[in-house]
Scaffold this motif. Structure first.
Motif, PDB file in Angstrom:
ATOM      1  N   SER A  30      49.781  36.259  35.259  1.00  0.00           N
ATOM      2  CA  SER A  30      50.875  35.251  35.866  1.00  0.00           C
ATOM      3  C   SER A  30      51.735  34.668  34.029  1.00  0.00           C
ATOM      4  N   ARG A  46      37.675  35.545  36.432  1.00  0.00           N
ATOM      5  CA  ARG A  46      38.821  35.965  37.399  1.00  0.00           C
ATOM      6  C   ARG A  46      40.126  34.550  37.262  1.00  0.00           C
ATOM      7  N   ARG A  47      39.685  33.394  36.973  1.00  0.00           N
ATOM      8  CA  ARG A  47      40.906  32.735  36.871  1.00  0.00           C
ATOM      9  C   ARG A  47      42.151  33.227  35.498  1.00  0.00           C
ATOM     10  N   ARG A  89      43.991  36.134  36.392  1.00  0.00           N
ATOM     11  CA  ARG A  89      45.001  35.387  37.371  1.00  0.00           C
ATOM     12  C   ARG A  89      45.703  34.636  35.462  1.00  0.00           C
TER      13      ARG A  89
END
Length: 189
Positions: free
Chosen positions: A161, A153-154, A157
């Motif tokens: 970004s 998930r990170r 993300r």
């Protein structure tokens, strides 16, 4: 359930995928070894049927277990050298220019071939993080993920970004330069 015939292949991943698809059906149907072997041999066609004829000369299919069938099948269609190559590829897998989604697809496939990593949560997490592009890896490591799902998930993300930052930089740069140049000439932007 629609099991597919298998006519033989030179692509070891197709052969391995065929066995995995059969195993999913067999688990659902709760078939025992004898029925698994019987069903699989029924689905062998063309070159694969010829291979089976050769196997029958040295093995009694009536007493053959599913694991023994898979071993013989993989010796022919998914050889040890191919499995070793896939393991080596996984051990050196890096994201490079791939998207996180594409890296995850390759990573999951590799986990299947290297269960010592794929089945150990800490090893899986570390191998995934190590393979990420450095800019994404930094964001993931700083989040101190406890498990693979959190790291994934990170990473997704972080990738988004980075895309947003890049788009913003590209989208505003001409306007900012134009605004500065007008400002320096005493004009209002």
């Amino acid at each position: 359930m629609d099991p597919k015939d298998f006519a033989g292949t030179t692509d070891p991943l197709v052969a391995e995928g065929w066995i995995r698809s059969l195993e999913a059906i067999f688990r659902y149907m709760e078939l025992g070894d004898a029925d698994r072997v019987r069903c699989s041999t029924f689905l062998l066609k063309e070159d694969a049927a010829l291979w089976l004829e050769g196997v029958e000369k040295t093995v009694d299919l009536a007493t053959l277990t599913w694991d023994e069938f898979k071993k013989l099948f993989f010796e022919k269609y998914f050889t040890a050298d191919v499995r070793a190559r896939l393991k080596r590829e996984f051990m050196s897998l890096r994201q490079g220019d791939s998207s996180v989604a594409e890296f995850v697809r390759m990573f999951k496939r590799g986990c299947h071939f290297v269960p010592l990593i794929g089945e150990d949560e800490a090893e899986k997490l570390q191998h995934f993080i190590d393979g990420l592009r450095p800019t994404i890896r930094r964001d993931v490591v700083m989040a101190e993920p406890a498990d693979y799902a959190t790291a994934l998930r990170r990473a997704l993300r972080s990738e988004q970004s980075l895309r947003d930052i890049s788009a913003e930089a590209h989208g505003k740069r001409p306007f900012t330069q134009q605004g500065r140049s007008q400002h320096h000439h005493g004009k209002k932007p």
